[in-house]
Design an enzyme around this catalytic site. Sequence first.
Site, mmCIF file in Angstrom:
data_model
loop_
_atom_site.group_PDB
_atom_site.id
_atom_site.type_symbol
_atom_site.label_atom_id
_atom_site.label_comp_id
_atom_site.label_asym_id
_atom_site.label_seq_id
_atom_site.Cartn_x
_atom_site.Cartn_y
_atom_site.Cartn_z
ATOM 1 N N ASN A 50 0.783 -1.245 0.000
ATOM 2 C CA ASN A 50 0.000 0.000 0.000
ATOM 3 C C ASN A 50 0.815 1.296 0.000
ATOM 4 O OD1 ASN A 50 0.695 -0.594 2.626
ATOM 5 N ND2 ASN A 50 -1.271 -0.011 3.507
ATOM 6 N N GLU A 109 4.873 -4.466 11.981
ATOM 7 C CA GLU A 109 3.852 -3.419 11.800
ATOM 8 C C GLU A 109 2.713 -4.074 11.041
ATOM 9 O OE1 GLU A 109 4.123 -0.572 13.204
ATOM 10 O OE2 GLU A 109 6.245 -0.584 13.721
ATOM 11 N N CYS A 144 -3.229 0.950 6.678
ATOM 12 C CA CYS A 144 -3.311 0.158 7.912
ATOM 13 C C CYS A 144 -4.009 0.917 9.024
ATOM 14 C CB CYS A 144 -1.913 -0.238 8.357
ATOM 15 S SG CYS A 144 -0.800 1.163 8.491
ATOM 16 N N GLU A 166 8.215 1.900 14.743
ATOM 17 C CA GLU A 166 8.938 2.597 13.677
ATOM 18 C C GLU A 166 8.887 4.095 13.980
ATOM 19 O OE1 GLU A 166 7.731 1.252 9.734
ATOM 20 O OE2 GLU A 166 9.250 -0.305 9.921
HETATM 21 P P1 NAD Z 1 1.010 -9.285 3.175
HETATM 22 O O1 NAD Z 1 1.213 -9.749 4.570
HETATM 23 O O2 NAD Z 1 0.245 -10.153 2.258
HETATM 24 O O3 NAD Z 1 2.412 -9.018 2.455
HETATM 25 C C1 NAD Z 1 3.377 -8.151 3.013
HETATM 26 C C2 NAD Z 1 4.760 -8.586 2.549
HETATM 27 O O4 NAD Z 1 5.058 -9.862 3.106
HETATM 28 C C3 NAD Z 1 4.894 -8.741 1.037
HETATM 29 O O5 NAD Z 1 6.172 -8.310 0.633
HETATM 30 C C4 NAD Z 1 4.770 -10.234 0.846
HETATM 31 O O6 NAD Z 1 5.396 -10.690 -0.337
HETATM 32 C C5 NAD Z 1 5.501 -10.732 2.079
HETATM 33 N N1 NAD Z 1 5.183 -12.105 2.512
HETATM 34 C C6 NAD Z 1 4.108 -12.857 2.242
HETATM 35 N N2 NAD Z 1 4.235 -14.081 2.822
HETATM 36 C C7 NAD Z 1 5.412 -14.071 3.492
HETATM 37 C C8 NAD Z 1 6.108 -15.005 4.311
HETATM 38 N N3 NAD Z 1 5.625 -16.229 4.560
HETATM 39 N N4 NAD Z 1 7.299 -14.641 4.834
HETATM 40 C C9 NAD Z 1 7.808 -13.409 4.615
HETATM 41 N N5 NAD Z 1 7.204 -12.486 3.844
HETATM 42 C C10 NAD Z 1 6.011 -12.802 3.304
HETATM 43 O O7 NAD Z 1 0.338 -7.823 3.290
HETATM 44 P P2 NAD Z 1 -0.222 -6.877 2.110
HETATM 45 O O8 NAD Z 1 -1.506 -7.436 1.602
HETATM 46 O O9 NAD Z 1 0.864 -6.545 1.160
HETATM 47 O O10 NAD Z 1 -0.516 -5.535 2.943
HETATM 48 C C11 NAD Z 1 -1.689 -5.310 3.648
HETATM 49 C C12 NAD Z 1 -1.527 -5.541 5.136
HETATM 50 O O11 NAD Z 1 -0.429 -4.786 5.617
HETATM 51 C C13 NAD Z 1 -2.739 -5.065 5.926
HETATM 52 O O12 NAD Z 1 -3.050 -6.001 6.915
HETATM 53 C C14 NAD Z 1 -2.253 -3.759 6.531
HETATM 54 O O13 NAD Z 1 -2.938 -3.376 7.694
HETATM 55 C C15 NAD Z 1 -0.821 -4.065 6.787
HETATM 56 N N6 NAD Z 1 -0.053 -2.826 6.915
HETATM 57 C C16 NAD Z 1 0.373 -2.448 8.155
HETATM 58 C C17 NAD Z 1 1.051 -1.245 8.313
HETATM 59 C C18 NAD Z 1 1.530 -0.792 9.667
HETATM 60 O O14 NAD Z 1 2.357 0.116 9.725
HETATM 61 N N7 NAD Z 1 1.051 -1.362 10.757
HETATM 62 C C19 NAD Z 1 1.295 -0.433 7.199
HETATM 63 C C20 NAD Z 1 0.825 -0.848 5.954
HETATM 64 C C21 NAD Z 1 0.157 -2.058 5.822
#
Ligand code: NAD
Length: 490
Positions: free
Chosen positions: A158, A260, A294, A470
């Site tokens: 995002n 995060e 998020c 962070e």
């Molecule tokens: P996601 O968890 O699907 O993917 C995030 C990252 O993790 C990607 O690079 C993905 O390729 C990688 N990934 C996937 N499986 C993995 C594994 N087994 N081991 C290591 N890496 C792996 O999340 P998304 O759909 O890209 O993003 C949306 C989510 O992120 C939402 O839940 C949102 O709330 C959260 N988010 C949190 C924050 C925060 O600061 N708290 C900020 C932005 C997004």
Amino acid sequence: MSQQAATRLDKQMLIGGEWVDADERTDVIHPYDGDLVGSVPMASDGQVVDAIDAAEAAFQASDLSAYQRYEFLHETARLVEERADEIARILTSEQGKPISEARGEVDRGVQTLDLSAEQAKRMFGEYVPMDAQKGFARDHCFTQREPLGVVAAITPFNFPLNLMVHKVGPAIAAGNAVVGKPASNTPLTSIALFECLDDAADAVEFDVPDGLVNVVTGSGSTTGDVILDHDAVEAISFTGSTPVGKYLANNSGMKEITLELGGNDPTIVWDDTDLEEAAVQVVGGACSNAGQVCNSVERVIVPEHIEEEFVDALVDACEDLVVGDPFDDETTIASMVDDSQFEDVVEIFEATVDAGATVECGGNYGGELGPRTFEPTVLSGVTPDMPAAKAETFGPLVPVITVEDFDEALEEANNTNYGLEAGLFTQDIDRAKRAADTIDAGGVNINTVSGFRADHMPYGGFKDSGVGKEGIKYAVEHFSREKLVGFHQG
Ligand code: NAD
């Protein structure tokens, strides 16, 4: 592809100072119309190992001073700034957010790099007054901060620029080497950042070892498992969904970890506030990046007696949003990143309406709006057990929940396994302080929404929303360790 999108980008990975390909590649798609934007390599296990090994070797070879790390990051910021327009177009092409928001993210990314550069000069330790204990009056003790080694930076779709900068900037500032892994659907913006880091390494007048910054692309689980297994990775900084975060936490052993994760953030709007102003902020907080944020406003909690007036104000605020082509300067809501995100929002919306919520405005999706586009939608009569109240909804829904009094509002705010951020609109300082003390979230923001964030603020959730903070200074602390140096004089 819609107007002004970037030309097709077929990019490579940066490993040990070389741009390299892989046997397999994966396409990157423009969410608004499904056109091909470009492609990136699918890193093999061996290539992820290579990247970590290269980072470890670079870390051992690196003797950059704090001032040189400042210069390296500062130069990177200037290069991102020079390419700002191009990077914003790449970002909109692969992520689908409106171009005005993409420009805003690039601007924030530049500032986050500059803040990181400054923080490189502030790796302070502490002098410990040894005469505080009987018998140690002639002794001296201080602490110094040291880098950890190899930091793995895994980011979501995002905010593909600024969230990667939030990890790479502080990690380099603290003196570490980095392996970055951007989200599979939005890798190109992050690769542009690593191009700027690579160019900055060439531009500065001292030697930045090859491999100090690396980026691999492709499957998250492939990369994740190699990172977990590799002893040289000292720290994992992950931003993404809660299930993946928990998997990493459960398998990371003795590695430092920052998580995060997701949120279901409440914003309470009380009756002593300017409702029109609050409504504009709430709608902005719920709908920016089509709700794929998020800390977006996920639940709006209001006292029963203002529900009608506040819902009217929310509907008015939604009317000012423009749904359309993300490359149009006027557009404020465009498509979601992919079919799966879109379908999740449709499912939550339909189930909430089936459960009895009222659609006050919006409620249309797909069709003429675009294949992955959802209108800003205000839902009233939402109860805590309905899907839009219970789930993290990554879409432009504004569910309104009513309560009888402020105690119930606080109880409802905490009625979630998440604890990322919260917002409260009130003019009453006692109410504000009670909320700050009672809401179980990493941040409680008064007279603004849950999504309030400046990049140097401490930022990170409680409960299922994560571990660690962070925000540049706090990330530098996570990416470094404190060593004691004692001088005994007897
Ligand atoms: P996601 O968890 O699907 O993917 C995030 C990252 O993790 C990607 O690079 C993905 O390729 C990688 N990934 C996937 N499986 C993995 C594994 N087994 N081991 C290591 N890496 C792996 O999340 P998304 O759909 O890209 O993003 C949306 C989510 O992120 C939402 O839940 C949102 O709330 C959260 N988010 C949190 C924050 C925060 O600061 N708290 C900020 C932005 C997004």
